[in-house]
Every structure is written in structure tokens, then in C-alpha cells.
Write a protein that holds these residues in place. Structure first.
Motif, PDB file in Angstrom:
ATOM      1  N   PHE A  38       0.824  -1.201   0.000  1.00 18.86           N
ATOM      2  CA  PHE A  38       0.000   0.000   0.000  1.00 18.86           C
ATOM      3  C   PHE A  38       0.861   1.254   0.000  1.00 18.86           C
ATOM      4  O   PHE A  38       1.652   1.465   0.909  1.00 18.86           O
ATOM      5  CB  PHE A  38      -0.929  -0.004   1.223  1.00 18.86           C
ATOM      6  N   GLY A  39       0.701   2.048  -1.048  1.00 25.00           N
ATOM      7  CA  GLY A  39       1.370   3.347  -1.103  1.00 25.00           C
ATOM      8  C   GLY A  39       2.868   3.297  -1.281  1.00 25.00           C
ATOM      9  O   GLY A  39       3.559   4.263  -0.976  1.00 25.00           O
ATOM     10  N   MET A  40       3.414   2.155  -1.751  1.00 25.33           N
ATOM     11  CA  MET A  40       4.867   2.081  -1.935  1.00 25.33           C
ATOM     12  C   MET A  40       5.231   1.430  -3.268  1.00 25.33           C
ATOM     13  O   MET A  40       6.241   0.740  -3.375  1.00 25.33           O
ATOM     14  CB  MET A  40       5.519   1.355  -0.760  1.00 25.33           C
ATOM     15  N   GLU A  41       4.396   1.655  -4.262  1.00 23.25           N
ATOM     16  CA  GLU A  41       4.633   1.048  -5.580  1.00 23.25           C
ATOM     17  C   GLU A  41       5.941   1.541  -6.197  1.00 23.25           C
ATOM     18  O   GLU A  41       6.688   0.763  -6.787  1.00 23.25           O
ATOM     19  CB  GLU A  41       3.459   1.355  -6.539  1.00 23.25           C
ATOM     20  N   GLN A  42       6.204   2.849  -6.020  1.00 21.84           N
ATOM     21  CA  GLN A  42       7.435   3.427  -6.594  1.00 21.84           C
ATOM     22  C   GLN A  42       8.675   2.820  -5.908  1.00 21.84           C
ATOM     23  O   GLN A  42       9.647   2.463  -6.577  1.00 21.84           O
ATOM     24  CB  GLN A  42       7.410   4.947  -6.405  1.00 21.84           C
ATOM     25  N   GLN A  43       8.612   2.709  -4.600  1.00 19.08           N
ATOM     26  CA  GLN A  43       9.741   2.128  -3.848  1.00 19.08           C
ATOM     27  C   GLN A  43       9.939   0.659  -4.225  1.00 19.08           C
ATOM     28  O   GLN A  43      11.071   0.167  -4.315  1.00 19.08           O
ATOM     29  CB  GLN A  43       9.486   2.239  -2.341  1.00 19.08           C
ATOM     30  N   TYR A  44       8.822  -0.042  -4.461  1.00 19.42           N
ATOM     31  CA  TYR A  44       8.885  -1.452  -4.869  1.00 19.42           C
ATOM     32  C   TYR A  44       9.637  -1.579  -6.200  1.00 19.42           C
ATOM     33  O   TYR A  44      10.535  -2.410  -6.350  1.00 19.42           O
ATOM     34  CB  TYR A  44       7.465  -2.016  -4.992  1.00 19.42           C
ATOM     35  N   ARG A  45       9.271  -0.735  -7.163  1.00 21.56           N
ATOM     36  CA  ARG A  45       9.922  -0.799  -8.484  1.00 21.56           C
ATOM     37  C   ARG A  45      11.407  -0.479  -8.380  1.00 21.56           C
ATOM     38  O   ARG A  45      12.240  -1.118  -9.021  1.00 21.56           O
ATOM     39  CB  ARG A  45       9.230   0.173  -9.457  1.00 21.56           C
ATOM     40  N   HIS A  46      11.723   0.518  -7.554  1.00 17.99           N
ATOM     41  CA  HIS A  46      13.118   0.940  -7.369  1.00 17.99           C
ATOM     42  C   HIS A  46      13.956  -0.217  -6.809  1.00 17.99           C
ATOM     43  O   HIS A  46      15.026  -0.545  -7.337  1.00 17.99           O
ATOM     44  CB  HIS A  46      13.143   2.142  -6.412  1.00 17.99           C
ATOM     45  N   LEU A  47      13.465  -0.853  -5.741  1.00 15.23           N
ATOM     46  CA  LEU A  47      14.215  -1.929  -5.094  1.00 15.23           C
ATOM     47  C   LEU A  47      14.295  -3.167  -5.983  1.00 15.23           C
ATOM     48  O   LEU A  47      15.344  -3.815  -6.071  1.00 15.23           O
ATOM     49  CB  LEU A  47      13.560  -2.281  -3.748  1.00 15.23           C
TER      50      LEU A  47
END
Length: 442
Positions: A38-47
Motif C-alpha cells: 500500500f502506497g509504496m509502488e514506486q519504492q517497490y519498483r526501485h528496489l
């Protein structure tokens, strides 16, 4: 319905309930990678992209995941690792080493670099390779371990992921040798190595030594709980809902419809709003839902608003206030004396002698039901409060320090004390009045 059909229906129901309980346990207790982020899609893609470059292309790197407790750092990492392991190029190729700097976690006592190195050796299954060899330094030992994994150049070596949970605690290891060597290796062009640290310290880079900081890639992934209450309700629904692949479709539909009704219930929304304003982190929500989920049984197959309210009551129970309920009246009086001293002197520390003097004032002026205990008895009661960690010394007392004059701090606030007194069994009225009295009488 025949007895045989009733038995079959009951067995199916028991199986469904067992499955529900298993899903909820995995979801709320083990940072399971099932479900949605939830609310961390950008961080998920980055990692994910960062780790793919290590596992697929053989690039070394380092990164820090920074966010407050309960913001989803571990959940994010677990989601990324789950998706990585499902990739054909990565499967059975990635080596993982998980270390934790918290000395209070059983089995994860990497309290210094030597112990951490042993744990790395164990997780990489290299005990037999190291054998009885003796190395001159930690760096040589670590270099040997990594050399043992090398098969050739960067493209043919097994990629290694080092995960350092509670990263800020590794910073306190002597000379930060472990961090220096791991970051140094992550800059080499040989074995593909990525170091990922998880921490809640925003100032973590300031704690790194200059030589360590110079070898860190300075990649930082920040997690903040930025969702509003509307999204919080959606998270509540999503976290309780059963997945589409649940074996018993009919039961899953009933369960999910019930979750929808609960999310629209006014009492449930009010309860969730209180939790949301108190703490937006999802760990608190998971803890609440786990408590509520434990009420689900074969005879009580669906959650109710009452289950959630009871879970909320248990969840918000103050453990320190509960300890107060079991104290003697003398110990309660000492806590009230400390409360008044803290208020009068605006949070400044106090010592036993000051507390004893306040207690004496109360006995002489107001107490009709209290016995005037001798000083050694009062000291014994004070030391019991110290053991229960309701009071703590400001500094570690020296051997020469007189016990009566060691500076202390009360670990209960005024509201906790007053709430505990309201439900304290058979508390004398004059003691309650003393606790509620203004400061002017002191």
C-alpha cells in the motif's frame, strides 16, 4: 439433512476455518509477501530494479530502506524477494544472508562483527570450507569466505544479497569493520554483492564513519505512511479479505461480504479512526486484526463488530497500568508522591529521599487510613518499583553512591496513574484524593 451429510458439512467448515486462520496468521505475523503493498509502488519498483541488476546482470550495489517502525520496510523487501525468486534467471541462483543487529532477538545475536561473521558462514553453508583455518583479521576471513563462492568472473559468480535489519545497531560495532568490508566488496567488479540495510533512523548517514560512507552508494529508499483514512479503510478490507484462489468459494464469498459490511459499520469505523489517529502504521492494524481473527472458530465463523471492539480494547490496554493494579497501597503512595514531584519540578529527576519526604507529608497532613511505615520498609517498596521498571535511574549508579540520593525518573505519566487508580481494588479514598489534588498543598 442426514447425519452423514451434517458430518461432511461440518468437516468442510472446519477445514475452511483452519485455512482462514492460517492465511491471517501468515499475513499478520510473518510479514508475508502475500497480498498487496500500500502506497509504496514506486519504492517497490526501485528496489526490484536494483536487485535485478545484481541477480541478472551481475552488478554490485548498496541501499538503505529508511522509515518509521511499522511503515512496511520488511514487507516491501519480502515482496521484492518473492517476485525475484519467481524469475527464471534468478531461481536457485541468488544467495541470501540475513543479519539482525537487535541483541534481544533470540537466534539473531549479531552483537559484534566476529559473531556476525560466524552467522554469515553458517548461512552460506561454508563451515566445512573454513574448517580450522586461522586468519589474521576479520577482513581476511570475510575475503576468504567470498573467495570460496567465486566461480570465475562477475558474470559466472553467484550473486549474494546481504540484508542488515536494524542497520543502525551495526553502526555501533567496533570500527564499523563489517559495514566497511561489505560496502567495499559491493564496489568490486568480481562477486556480485548487494547490501540492503533496514533502519528507522533518519540520520543514519551521519552515524557512518567517513571511510564507510565513502564506499556506500548513497541509495536511500524512504517509506512514509502517507495514506488518508479512506485508504486506511481500503487497507483494512484488503487485509481481512480472502484471496480469489481460496478453496471454498462459497465460504470466501460469505467472508468477504461480511468484511465489506464491517468496513461500512459506524462503530467499526469509529474504532479504526481512533487507531488511525493514534498510530498510522500498519503493524498496529495487523496486531488489532490478529487479535480479532483469533475469535474465529467453527461455531463463530464470521467476524463481528463486537469482536473488533474487544480486540481494540485488548490492543489499547496499557501494560504499565496493569502492573499498577497489582501494587501494594504503599507502592501506590510512592508513585503518587513521584507524580507530584514530577509536576512540581517540571519533569526534573528526583531521589528516594525526596519521595520519602513527600510520603511523610501526606501521612502527617491527609492520611487517615495509611500506616506510617518505617524508612527501610518504604525503601524496599521503592526498590520493588525499580525492579518493575516503573522507575529508572538516570545513570548507572556507582558502587559508592548512596541509594537514597540516586537520581530517578518516573516512567508513568499522570493520566496512566489516574486511570489505574480508578480501577484499583479497595484503594483508600484519601489516597485517591491525594493523587487528584492540586499542587498547592505541597
Amino acid at each position: 439433512m442426514s447425519k452423514r451429510k451434517l458430518k461432511e458439512s461440518s468437516a468442510e467448515s472446519a477445514e475452511s476455518i483452519s485455512q482462514v486462520q492460517k492465511i491471517l496468521r501468515e499475513r499478520f505475523c510473518h510479514h508475508c509477501a502475500a497480498g498487496k503493498l500500500f502506497g509504496m509502488e514506486q519504492q517497490y519498483r526501485h528496489l526490484l530494479e536494483l536487485l535485478k541488476r545484481t541477480t541478472v546482470h551481475g552488478e554490485s550495489n548498496s541501499a538503505l530502506i529508511i522509515g518509521p517502525r511499522g511503515s512496511g520496510k520488511t514487507a516491501l523487501l519480502n515482496h521484492v524477494l518473492k517476485d525475484l525468486r519467481e524469475m527464471k534467471q534468478v531461481r536457485e541462483n541468488l544467495l541470501e544472508v540475513h543479519l539482525n543487529g537487535n541483541p534481544f532477538l533470540s537466534g539473531l545475536l549479531q552483537t559484534n562483527d566476529k559473531v556476525a561473521l560466524k552467522e554469515i558462514t553458517r548461512q552460506l553453508q561454508l563451515e566445512n570450507v573454513v574448517g580450522d583455518k586461522v586468519f589474521g583479521s576479520f577482513a581476511e576471513n570475510l575475503a576468504f569466505l567470498l573467495e570460496a563462492l567465486r566461480k570465475g568472473d562477475r558474470t559466472s559468480s553467484c550473486p549474494i544479497l546481504f540484508v542488515l535489519d536494524e542497520f543502525d545497531l551495526f553502526v555501533h560495532h567496533k570500527n564499523q569493520t563489517l559495514l566497511y568490508n561489505l560496502f567495499d566488496i559491493s564496489q568490486s567488479a568480481q562477486t556480485p554483492v548487494t547490501v540492503v540495510g533496514l533502519t528507522c533512523r533518519q540520520d543514519i548517514l551521519e552515524l557512518l564513519e567517513k571511510r564507510v560512507k565513502s564506499r556506500f552508494s548513497h541509495r536511500q529508499i524512504y517509506l512514509m505512511n502517507s495514506f488518508d483514512f479512506k485508504q486506511y479503510i481500503k487497507i483494512f478490507k484488503n487485509q481481512l479479505s480472502l484471496p480469489a484462489e481460496f478453496p471454498d468459494e462459497s465460504f470466501a464469498q460469505k467472508w468477504n461480504n461480511n468484511v465489506q459490511h464491517l468496513s461500512e459499520d459506524k462503530t467499526v469505523q469509529d474504532m479504526l479512526q481512533n487507531l488511525f489517529h493514534h498510530s498510522k502504521d500498519l503493524r498496529s492494524l495487523h496486531s488489532l486484526l490478529m487479535l480479532a481473527g483469533s475469535a474465529v472458530t467453527v461455531h463463530h465463523p464470521l467476524l463481528t463488530a463486537a469482536d473488533l471492539q474487544e480486540a481494540s480494547r485488548q490492543h489499547s490496554t496499557d501494560s504499565k497500568a496493569n502492573i499498577v493494579h497489582g501494587l501494594s497501597v504503599l507502592e501506590i503512595c510512592l508513585i503518587i508522591a513521584m507524580k507530584h514531584l514530577t509536576e512540581v519540578y517540571d519533569g526534573e529527576p528526583f531521589n528516594f529521599q525526596m519521595v520519602y519526604n513527600e510520603f511523610q507529608k501526606f501521612i502527617q497532613r491527609k492520611a487517615h487510613s495509611m500506616y506510617n511505615f518505617e524508612k527501610p520498609v518504604v525503601m524496599k517498596a521503592f526498590e520493588h518499583l525499580l525492579q518493575l521498571e516503573l522507575v529508572k535511574p538516570l545513570e548507572r549508579p556507582s558502587v559508592r553512591a548512596q541509594r537514597e540520593y540516586v537520581l530517578m525518573k518516573l516512567l508513568l505519566d499522570s493520566s496512566q496513574i489516574m486511570d489505574a487508580l480508578q480501577v484499583y481494588p479497595n484503594c483508600p479514598t484519601d489516597v485517591k484524593q491525594w493523587a487528584a489534588s492540586s499542587l498547592s498543598w505541597l
